[in-house]
Write a protein that holds these residues in place. Structure first.
Motif, PDB file in Angstrom:
ATOM      1  N   THR A 295      -4.800  -2.159  -2.863  1.00 32.91           N
ATOM      2  CA  THR A 295      -4.936  -3.292  -1.944  1.00 32.91           C
ATOM      3  C   THR A 295      -6.406  -3.540  -1.632  1.00 32.91           C
ATOM      4  O   THR A 295      -7.131  -2.632  -1.229  1.00 32.91           O
TER       5      THR A 295
ATOM      6  N   ASP B 227      -7.093  -0.481   0.633  1.00 34.85           N
ATOM      7  CA  ASP B 227      -7.845   0.538  -0.085  1.00 34.85           C
ATOM      8  C   ASP B 227      -9.318   0.187  -0.200  1.00 34.85           C
ATOM      9  O   ASP B 227     -10.163   1.081  -0.267  1.00 34.85           O
TER      10      ASP B 227
ATOM     11  N   HIS C  28       0.836  -1.202   0.000  1.00 37.34           N
ATOM     12  CA  HIS C  28       0.000   0.000   0.000  1.00 37.34           C
ATOM     13  C   HIS C  28       0.872   1.254   0.000  1.00 37.34           C
ATOM     14  O   HIS C  28       0.607   2.206  -0.759  1.00 37.34           O
TER      15      HIS C  28
END
Length: 289
Positions: free
Chosen positions: A35, A80, A29
């Motif tokens: 991610t 994410d 990340h």
């Protein structure tokens, strides 16, 4: 998104994302990789292991509590996206939870695989990470099913004739199994003894066969050694902050003990040399062309 690196991990319950590969995800990340976490169940059958959290209010709302904990851990790790497949925790084998029609392990395989295929086709990850194929020491039905649907979805997502309603076909490049090495356990055990502390690892732990002969990939967690600890602490119901297993050694010492996450490369559609130090080995060259 084909030009952006993306990793998708599949976990059975809230807290599994913190105990397995959290530092790896944080590292990717930070490097700009997209991610994605897929959590298959709500973890409703999880035991409350932290005495402070074992209250009637928490027990009555365990699903909502564990969701809040998951959100906090996702933020700590740096995912994410969080995708909830929405199934109910199946509990351990031969428990009443197994008979719940919403239980993950009780649902038809095609249904669960199609849901994961839809997410793979939507986010288009080059790398998919799931649990290994050896469940001897923790045969939880949801962990077994998470492995099964990940393997099946990896193969089916690239087949335009498979699950056509789940979106345009897309084939990930690599499938990994997340594993713990015996070297990590031994290093922790020896550090406890060196410091004159009681080790939480008994003979049952120390006699377990390791995965060393199968491990293909090791991710250096330098700079991200604390991520697992902080993410686990976000799961206040599931993780006792007094646990010797997780927190018996001071953080400054734990940072020095086997600071790696390890994986088995289960399938690869790109050329790569083993051993690897990057889950995207062989993919980066392809996406940069």
């Amino acid at each position: 998104m084909d030009d952006q690196l993306c990793i998708l991990t599949v976990h059975a319950h809230p807290d599994d994302e913190s105990s397995k590969g959290a530092g790896t995800i944080a590292k990717y990340h930070a490097a700009g990789v997209h991610t994605v976490l897929v959590t298959c169940t709500g973890g409703e059958e999880g035991d409350i292991l932290n005495p402070v959290m074992d209250t009637p209010e928490v027990r009555a709302n365990i699903g909502a509590v564990r969701r809040r904990e998951l959100d906090q851990a996702v933020e700590v790790i740096g995912y994410d996206e969080l995708v909830l497949l929405g199934y109910r925790d199946s509990g351990m084998a031969d428990t009443p939870a197994n008979s719940n029609p919403r239980a993950f392990a009780a649902r038809p395989m095609d249904e669960t695989v199609e849901r994961l295929v839809a997410e793979i086709r939507r986010v288009r990850p080059q790398v998919v990470v799931t649990y290994g194929d050896n469940h001897e020491h923790y045969p939880h039905p949801d962990h077994i099913r998470s492995h099964e649907i990940s393997v099946a979805a990896f193969a089916a997502s690239g087949d335009p004739e498979a699950f056509p309603a789940a979106g345009e076909a897309y084939q990930p490049a690599k499938l990994y199994y997340s594993v713990w090495s015996r070297a990590r356990i031994l290093a922790m055990h020896e550090k406890y003894l060196e410091l004159g502390l009681e080790s939480p690892f008994d003979e049952g732990w120390l006699d377990r066969p390791g995965n060393e002969d199968r491990i293909t990939t090791s991710i250096d967690l330098t700079g991200f050694e604390d991520v697992q600890r902080l993410a686990l602490l976000a799961h206040a119901t599931q993780v006792d902050p007094a646990s010797k297993y997780w927190f018996g050694l001071p953080p400054e010492i734990m940072r020095t003990i086997h600071p790696y996450d390890e994986y088995i490369l289960a399938r690869s559609l790109v050329d790569t040399e083993l051993p690897e130090d990057d889950l995207f080995a062989g993919v980066r060259l392809k996406t940069s062309r």
